[in-house]
Write a protein that holds these residues in place. Sequence first.
Motif, mmCIF file in Angstrom:
data_model
loop_
_atom_site.group_PDB
_atom_site.id
_atom_site.type_symbol
_atom_site.label_atom_id
_atom_site.label_comp_id
_atom_site.label_asym_id
_atom_site.label_seq_id
_atom_site.Cartn_x
_atom_site.Cartn_y
_atom_site.Cartn_z
ATOM 1 N N UNK A 94 0.807 -1.220 0.000
ATOM 2 C CA UNK A 94 0.000 0.000 0.000
ATOM 3 C C UNK A 94 0.841 1.271 0.000
ATOM 4 N N UNK A 95 1.888 1.329 0.809
ATOM 5 C CA UNK A 95 2.697 2.547 0.863
ATOM 6 C C UNK A 95 3.318 2.846 -0.494
ATOM 7 N N UNK A 96 3.873 1.842 -1.146
ATOM 8 C CA UNK A 96 4.521 2.068 -2.437
ATOM 9 C C UNK A 96 3.519 2.573 -3.472
ATOM 10 N N UNK A 97 2.325 1.988 -3.497
ATOM 11 C CA UNK A 97 1.311 2.411 -4.458
ATOM 12 C C UNK A 97 0.820 3.817 -4.142
ATOM 13 N N UNK A 98 0.604 4.122 -2.870
ATOM 14 C CA UNK A 98 0.160 5.465 -2.496
ATOM 15 C C UNK A 98 1.200 6.516 -2.890
ATOM 16 N N UNK A 99 2.469 6.225 -2.655
ATOM 17 C CA UNK A 99 3.514 7.179 -3.049
ATOM 18 C C UNK A 99 3.515 7.381 -4.566
ATOM 19 N N UNK A 100 3.336 6.301 -5.300
ATOM 20 C CA UNK A 100 3.260 6.437 -6.759
ATOM 21 C C UNK A 100 2.098 7.347 -7.161
ATOM 22 N N UNK A 101 0.946 7.154 -6.526
ATOM 23 C CA UNK A 101 -0.231 7.965 -6.861
ATOM 24 C C UNK A 101 -0.014 9.430 -6.503
ATOM 25 N N UNK A 102 0.561 9.693 -5.343
ATOM 26 C CA UNK A 102 0.808 11.076 -4.933
ATOM 27 C C UNK A 102 1.926 11.731 -5.753
ATOM 28 N N UNK A 103 2.917 10.946 -6.169
ATOM 29 C CA UNK A 103 4.067 11.488 -6.890
ATOM 30 C C UNK A 103 3.864 11.526 -8.403
ATOM 31 N N UNK A 104 2.738 11.023 -8.877
ATOM 32 C CA UNK A 104 2.503 10.929 -10.312
ATOM 33 C C UNK A 104 2.666 12.281 -10.987
ATOM 34 N N UNK A 105 3.349 12.329 -12.150
ATOM 35 C CA UNK A 105 3.524 13.603 -12.870
ATOM 36 C C UNK A 105 2.240 14.078 -13.551
ATOM 37 N N UNK A 106 1.191 13.250 -13.521
ATOM 38 C CA UNK A 106 -0.096 13.660 -14.091
ATOM 39 C C UNK A 106 -0.628 14.852 -13.301
ATOM 40 N N UNK A 107 -1.683 15.521 -13.770
ATOM 41 C CA UNK A 107 -2.234 16.648 -13.001
ATOM 42 C C UNK A 107 -2.439 16.278 -11.540
ATOM 43 N N UNK A 108 -2.049 17.197 -10.664
ATOM 44 C CA UNK A 108 -2.018 16.926 -9.232
ATOM 45 C C UNK A 108 -3.373 16.456 -8.711
ATOM 46 N N UNK A 109 -3.357 15.345 -7.994
ATOM 47 C CA UNK A 109 -4.573 14.788 -7.410
ATOM 48 C C UNK A 109 -4.787 15.395 -6.021
ATOM 49 N N UNK A 110 -5.709 16.355 -5.906
ATOM 50 C CA UNK A 110 -6.006 16.956 -4.596
ATOM 51 C C UNK A 110 -7.026 16.099 -3.864
ATOM 52 N N UNK A 111 -6.831 16.003 -2.557
ATOM 53 C CA UNK A 111 -7.772 15.264 -1.741
ATOM 54 C C UNK A 111 -7.233 13.912 -1.324
#
Length: 261
Positions: A94-111
């Motif tokens: 879970x931690x690795x996937x969450x970091x990938x989602x938060x660090x993604x270069x795609x438009x920033x995911x707020x929330x």
Amino acid sequence: MSNPNRWFAAITSAPRKQPTLGTTISSLKAAGFIRPYVYAEPGTILDACDAGYIQHTERKGVWRNWVFAVRKALQANREFALIVQDDLSIHPHSMEVLEHLFDSPAPRRRGPISVYTPRGYSREHNDVRHPRKQPGIYSVPTDPLWSAVGFAWRLDDLIEVAHHPIIESWRGHDPQPGQPLSAACNSDVAIGLICQSLGMKVWFPTPSFGIHTAKYSSIPGHGSNDMRHNRNAEKPADFESSLFAQLYGCHPYLGSNNDVS
């Protein structure tokens, strides 16, 4: 590789007929959250608690205990915060996937990103009468929000949440006159209203990163969780297989990205 030093992890806990706190602590540690901290209501059994903890001398209730954990996250000043209830086990990746989602270069995911997805949010149109969603990360309607078992946050988003007026004014979805602050519940509804007000989306993955482990609710009068079918995760992630593969169909750095706004 994930980095535990980027994270603050908290578990809110309350007395249960069958305690599940130890399982939750072990699950978070297996996922890389090596220093989770427990914020416990009076009467919570902590004899075998393999984590740091604060046990309140007076009952705070589900909402105020969550707010307490949020404020501790701000004090810790890490990049990300994970705040979960004490009846959740999460996939070890879970931690690795969450970091990938938060660090993604795609438009920033707020929330926030939920690590637990109830049955309704795993179906098309967020309705149990519809087919199951394809694997991915989906935003859901926030008025009302349904489920707050565990959320991962960016610190800057959580700072905005912590300063929202609802944090201090919330008394529950249908408060009774004169009820104490400790009776405030419906944390999911409050979080949804705050995120909506701040222009944040709330994200739920399919499959769910986590599973409910408690048979009995810690909220007086809620009884057995076995009867709350729509709140239970539907076909959660297989803990023995790659979470990346289950979410993306492959490792995300090699191709596919199924994020849905």
